[in-house]
Design a protein around this motif. Structure first.
Motif, PDB file in Angstrom:
ATOM      1  N   ALA A   1       0.725  -1.178   0.125  1.00 35.14           N
ATOM      2  CA  ALA A   1      -0.234  -0.021  -0.035  1.00 35.14           C
ATOM      3  C   ALA A   1       0.905   1.373   0.099  1.00 35.14           C
ATOM      4  CB  ALA A   1      -1.100  -0.161   1.145  1.00 35.14           C
ATOM      5  N   ASP A   2       1.953   1.433  -0.805  1.00 36.23           N
ATOM      6  CA  ASP A   2       2.804   2.576  -0.801  1.00 36.23           C
ATOM      7  C   ASP A   2       2.034   3.663  -1.569  1.00 36.23           C
ATOM      8  OD1 ASP A   2       4.838   1.075   0.452  1.00 36.23           O
ATOM      9  OD2 ASP A   2       6.033   0.897  -1.440  1.00 36.23           O
ATOM     10  N   ASN A   3       0.838   3.407  -2.104  1.00 37.67           N
ATOM     11  CA  ASN A   3       0.168   4.527  -2.844  1.00 37.67           C
ATOM     12  C   ASN A   3      -0.859   5.218  -1.729  1.00 37.67           C
ATOM     13  OD1 ASN A   3      -1.941   2.501  -2.349  1.00 37.67           O
ATOM     14  ND2 ASN A   3      -2.477   1.982  -4.483  1.00 37.67           N
ATOM     15  N   GLY A   4      -0.770   4.638  -0.652  1.00 34.61           N
ATOM     16  CA  GLY A   4      -1.401   5.385   0.554  1.00 34.61           C
ATOM     17  C   GLY A   4      -2.927   4.953   0.500  1.00 34.61           C
ATOM     18  N   LEU A   5      -3.255   3.975  -0.066  1.00 35.42           N
ATOM     19  CA  LEU A   5      -4.709   3.088  -0.011  1.00 35.42           C
ATOM     20  C   LEU A   5      -4.366   1.878   0.843  1.00 35.42           C
ATOM     21  CD1 LEU A   5      -6.067   3.490  -3.758  1.00 35.42           C
ATOM     22  CD2 LEU A   5      -6.528   5.064  -1.599  1.00 35.42           C
ATOM     23  N   ARG A   6      -4.947   1.998   2.018  1.00 40.34           N
ATOM     24  CA  ARG A   6      -4.847   0.629   2.759  1.00 40.34           C
ATOM     25  C   ARG A   6      -5.691  -0.540   2.330  1.00 40.34           C
ATOM     26  NH1 ARG A   6      -4.818   3.278   8.867  1.00 40.34           N
ATOM     27  NH2 ARG A   6      -2.788   4.341   8.762  1.00 40.34           N
ATOM     28  N   LEU A   7      -5.111  -1.724   2.340  1.00 43.01           N
ATOM     29  CA  LEU A   7      -6.094  -2.808   1.923  1.00 43.01           C
ATOM     30  C   LEU A   7      -7.382  -2.839   3.032  1.00 43.01           C
ATOM     31  CD1 LEU A   7      -3.429  -5.536   1.753  1.00 43.01           C
ATOM     32  CD2 LEU A   7      -4.308  -4.282  -0.016  1.00 43.01           C
ATOM     33  N   VAL A   8      -8.254  -3.628   2.213  1.00 43.53           N
ATOM     34  CA  VAL A   8      -9.847  -3.618   2.460  1.00 43.53           C
ATOM     35  C   VAL A   8      -9.914  -5.096   2.701  1.00 43.53           C
ATOM     36  CG1 VAL A   8     -12.269  -3.033   2.716  1.00 43.53           C
ATOM     37  CG2 VAL A   8     -10.317  -1.153   2.209  1.00 43.53           C
ATOM     38  N   SER A   9     -10.564  -5.841   3.607  1.00 42.98           N
ATOM     39  CA  SER A   9     -11.024  -7.138   3.645  1.00 42.98           C
ATOM     40  C   SER A   9     -12.429  -7.333   2.983  1.00 42.98           C
ATOM     41  CB  SER A   9     -10.932  -7.605   4.943  1.00 42.98           C
ATOM     42  OG  SER A   9     -11.923  -7.092   5.649  1.00 42.98           O
ATOM     43  N   SER A  10     -12.597  -8.558   2.757  1.00 46.80           N
ATOM     44  CA  SER A  10     -13.949  -8.751   2.034  1.00 46.80           C
ATOM     45  C   SER A  10     -15.367  -8.566   3.235  1.00 46.80           C
ATOM     46  CB  SER A  10     -14.165 -10.261   1.842  1.00 46.80           C
ATOM     47  OG  SER A  10     -13.995 -11.078   2.809  1.00 46.80           O
ATOM     48  N   ILE A  11     -14.886  -8.132   4.146  1.00 47.19           N
ATOM     49  CA  ILE A  11     -15.952  -7.609   5.230  1.00 47.19           C
ATOM     50  C   ILE A  11     -15.781  -6.256   5.382  1.00 47.19           C
ATOM     51  CG2 ILE A  11     -16.502 -10.123   6.337  1.00 47.19           C
ATOM     52  CD1 ILE A  11     -14.760  -8.887   8.838  1.00 47.19           C
ATOM     53  N   ASP A  12     -15.044  -5.343   4.639  1.00 47.49           N
ATOM     54  CA  ASP A  12     -15.089  -4.045   4.752  1.00 47.49           C
ATOM     55  C   ASP A  12     -14.102  -3.581   5.830  1.00 47.49           C
ATOM     56  OD1 ASP A  12     -16.167  -3.460   2.576  1.00 47.49           O
ATOM     57  OD2 ASP A  12     -18.204  -3.381   3.245  1.00 47.49           O
TER      58      ASP A  12
ATOM     59  N   VAL B   1     -10.520  -2.299   7.362  1.00 47.90           N
ATOM     60  CA  VAL B   1      -9.403  -1.423   6.684  1.00 47.90           C
ATOM     61  C   VAL B   1      -8.126  -1.976   7.667  1.00 47.90           C
ATOM     62  CG1 VAL B   1      -8.443   0.611   6.247  1.00 47.90           C
ATOM     63  CG2 VAL B   1     -10.890   0.370   5.726  1.00 47.90           C
ATOM     64  N   ALA B   2      -6.990  -2.108   6.779  1.00 49.27           N
ATOM     65  CA  ALA B   2      -5.894  -2.610   7.506  1.00 49.27           C
ATOM     66  C   ALA B   2      -5.561  -1.394   8.554  1.00 49.27           C
ATOM     67  CB  ALA B   2      -4.845  -2.866   6.700  1.00 49.27           C
ATOM     68  N   THR B   3      -4.935  -1.634   9.587  1.00 51.18           N
ATOM     69  CA  THR B   3      -4.168  -0.629  10.660  1.00 51.18           C
ATOM     70  C   THR B   3      -3.197   0.070   9.899  1.00 51.18           C
ATOM     71  OG1 THR B   3      -5.195  -2.363  12.585  1.00 51.18           O
ATOM     72  CG2 THR B   3      -3.695  -0.371  12.917  1.00 51.18           C
ATOM     73  N   ARG B   4      -2.301  -0.736   9.138  1.00 44.91           N
ATOM     74  CA  ARG B   4      -1.168  -0.165   8.807  1.00 44.91           C
ATOM     75  C   ARG B   4      -0.765  -1.170   7.583  1.00 44.91           C
ATOM     76  NH1 ARG B   4       3.475  -3.112  10.609  1.00 44.91           N
ATOM     77  NH2 ARG B   4       2.678  -4.796  11.874  1.00 44.91           N
ATOM     78  N   ASP B   5       0.145  -0.630   6.789  1.00 42.73           N
ATOM     79  CA  ASP B   5       0.798  -1.326   5.592  1.00 42.73           C
ATOM     80  C   ASP B   5       1.878  -2.270   6.219  1.00 42.73           C
ATOM     81  OD1 ASP B   5       1.866  -2.162   3.159  1.00 42.73           O
ATOM     82  OD2 ASP B   5       2.692  -0.330   2.739  1.00 42.73           O
ATOM     83  N   ILE B   6       1.634  -3.513   6.120  1.00 44.22           N
ATOM     84  CA  ILE B   6       3.063  -4.416   6.651  1.00 44.22           C
ATOM     85  C   ILE B   6       3.544  -5.205   5.680  1.00 44.22           C
ATOM     86  CG2 ILE B   6       1.482  -5.152   8.695  1.00 44.22           C
ATOM     87  CD1 ILE B   6       0.990  -7.663   7.739  1.00 44.22           C
ATOM     88  N   ILE B   7       3.202  -4.710   4.005  1.00 41.62           N
ATOM     89  CA  ILE B   7       4.056  -5.293   3.105  1.00 41.62           C
ATOM     90  C   ILE B   7       4.870  -4.392   2.339  1.00 41.62           C
ATOM     91  CG2 ILE B   7       3.525  -6.087   0.459  1.00 41.62           C
ATOM     92  CD1 ILE B   7       2.548  -8.305   2.246  1.00 41.62           C
ATOM     93  N   GLN B   8       6.085  -4.970   1.946  1.00 40.04           N
ATOM     94  CA  GLN B   8       7.034  -4.235   1.235  1.00 40.04           C
ATOM     95  C   GLN B   8       7.333  -5.164   0.090  1.00 40.04           C
ATOM     96  OE1 GLN B   8       8.072  -0.935   1.267  1.00 40.04           O
ATOM     97  NE2 GLN B   8       8.581  -1.483  -0.855  1.00 40.04           N
TER      98      GLN B   8
END
Length: 127
Positions: free
Chosen positions: A96-107, A109-116
């Protein structure tokens, strides 16, 4: 002599590993999250890093997003290294380096970006 043997083994592993599909990150991330989520005993300063090396397109994108959102509260970071010439668009979505946090199938939102995500072809082209 022992150092030479280690070099040979490392070289063999580097050039003789065959990656194959399907590419499923969800179960691996869930297992890492389970480990990272275990109660800490006397040492409260543990942090976990999961390294994933991939050469392909995810076959479980939504399950992976769900696992990442659930894991975003834990002391866990995930480094994904893309090798080869595959289309890694999905990996860029997960990172999510683009600033958009991930959203799960139950809506949720990720607390933080944990992926690089790191595409090796870009690293190699710079050196």
């Amino acid at each position: 002599m022992a150092l030479r043997l280690k070099e040979l083994m490392a070289s063999w592993l580097l050039y003789n590993v065959a990656l194959a599909g399907p590419t499923l990150f969800g179960p691996v991330i869930n297992m890492a999250a389970q480990i990272a989520g275990q109660p800490l005993s006397h040492d409260r300063s543990k942090y976990f890093v999961l390294l994933i090396i991939t050469d392909g397109v995810l076959t479980d994108l939504q399950e992976t997003k769900n696992a990442l959102v659930r894991a975003s509260d834990l002391p866990l970071s995930i480094l994904i290294v893309g090798v080869g010439g595959a289309d890694f668009t999905q990996m860029e979505i997960l990172d999510a380096d683009n600033g958009l946090r991930l959203v799960s199938s139950i809506d949720r939102v990720a607390t933080r970006d944990i992926i690089q995500f790191v595409p090796m072809r870009e690293v190699h082209s710079k050196h």
